[in-house]
Design a protein around this motif. Structure first.
Motif, PDB file in Angstrom:
ATOM      1  N   GLU A 100       0.726  -1.127   0.054  1.00 46.76           N
ATOM      2  CA  GLU A 100      -0.087  -0.085  -0.049  1.00 46.76           C
ATOM      3  C   GLU A 100       0.815   1.090  -0.084  1.00 46.76           C
ATOM      4  N   ARG A 110       2.082   1.633  -3.501  1.00 45.42           N
ATOM      5  CA  ARG A 110       0.864   2.376  -4.358  1.00 45.42           C
ATOM      6  C   ARG A 110       0.667   3.701  -4.115  1.00 45.42           C
ATOM      7  N   SER A 111       0.796   4.078  -2.850  1.00 47.19           N
ATOM      8  CA  SER A 111       0.524   5.542  -2.315  1.00 47.19           C
ATOM      9  C   SER A 111       1.702   6.413  -2.911  1.00 47.19           C
ATOM     10  N   GLU A 112       2.851   5.885  -3.078  1.00 47.14           N
ATOM     11  CA  GLU A 112       3.661   6.737  -3.546  1.00 47.14           C
ATOM     12  C   GLU A 112       3.645   6.961  -4.997  1.00 47.14           C
ATOM     13  N   ASN A 172      -8.752  11.977  -0.501  1.00 47.17           N
ATOM     14  CA  ASN A 172      -9.378  10.600  -0.361  1.00 47.17           C
ATOM     15  C   ASN A 172     -10.938  11.037  -0.334  1.00 47.17           C
ATOM     16  N   PRO A 207      -8.746   5.691  -0.920  1.00 47.08           N
ATOM     17  CA  PRO A 207      -7.693   6.717  -1.366  1.00 47.08           C
ATOM     18  C   PRO A 207      -8.341   6.540  -3.079  1.00 47.08           C
ATOM     19  N   ASN A 219      -6.099   5.659  -6.174  1.00 45.32           N
ATOM     20  CA  ASN A 219      -6.058   4.265  -6.725  1.00 45.32           C
ATOM     21  C   ASN A 219      -6.261   3.817  -8.049  1.00 45.32           C
TER      22      ASN A 219
END
Length: 256
Positions: free
Chosen positions: A210, A213-215, A240, A249, A252
């Motif tokens: 996660e 993915r967030s980065e 978000n 989020p 994504n």
């Protein structure tokens, strides 16, 4: 709401005028998706309560209570469970009467004396139909049901934006994660993102995946800012999506 689709933002969120410009650019795909998704829709909170002191007399011959009263003796615990089943049956009836009119429903907490409590999402032009459906609900027990409506209102139970600040340090860390010297081209970013995820291996902790993915979300948002002629290193905000009972989020979708 009269001027167009309104996306609520969590109370306490604040950005400057410049920050608002960056926010719109960084989150443009997701904001566009939400505006299209909820165009012309509003929410109405509907709370249905019943007269608790008259429930037994009104429904004593109902399928939940009749067997208990037929015996001539009442077990308080059994009676309580029967009343709960009765409340569930009435709630299902209310669901059935509202379902043809609304497009979605976010159920809200049920407290003592409440039979049904939820935020209904529906098209603005369907409000008269909702009024008719609520009249049908009232007809279930006109003397004992109390119906409260709040709205039409912004769609806060279905789409409330939560603002998350992103710093230049977070951007640098994200670029390092993806082994990028700069924002590069989209194809390069996509390739490096896939490589970073694959490098974690199949047994990697889900929380680490996660983070990666967030980065990736931060890198893509930074690229959108740069393409808009803005400086991502100055910091910006991502959004978000909060809806009743969950936070998602949004970005994504953009990097899936």
């Amino acid at each position: 709401m009269d001027l167009g689709t309104l996306l609520p933002v969590r109370q306490g969120s604040a950005v400057t005028s410049e920050g608002a410009t960056a926010f719109l650019a960084a989150n443009h795909p997701d904001l566009t998706y939400l505006v299209n998704r909820f165009a012309g829709q509003v929410q109405v909170q509907i709370t249905v309560s019943w007269a608790q002191d008259r429930v037994l007399s009104r429904f004593s011959q109902g399928l939940e209570l009749a067997p208990i009263f037929a015996r001539g003796s009442v077990d308080p615990l059994e009676l309580g469970r029967a009343i709960q089943r009765l409340a569930l049956r009435l709630s299902a009836e209310i669901d059935a009467k509202l379902a043809p009119v609304i497009t979605d429903c976010a159920m809200l907490p049920i407290t003592e004396g409440i039979v049904w409590n939820g935020a209904a999402l529906l098209a603005h032009h369907a409000l008269p139909s909702l009024d008719s459906a609520v009249e049908e609900v009232d007809a279930i027990w006109p003397e004992g049901l109390s119906i409260r409506q709040i709205g039409p209102a912004p769609i806060s139970s279905f789409a409330t934006l939560e603002v998350e600040a992103v710093t230049s340090r977070q951007i640098d860390r994200a670029l390092d994660r993806y082994a990028l010297q700069g924002l590069g081209a989209r194809a390069e970013r996509s390739m490096m993102r896939r490589q970073a995820l694959m490098a974690l291996g199949p047994n990697a902790d889900s929380s680490l995946r996660e983070v990666v993915r967030s980065e990736g979300i931060i890198v893509e948002a930074s690229a959108r800012l740069a393409e808009a002629g803005l400086n991502p290193a100055a910091g910006f905000a991502l959004c978000n999506l909060w809806s009743e009972g969950r936070t998602t989020p949004l970005q994504n979708r953009a990097v899936a």
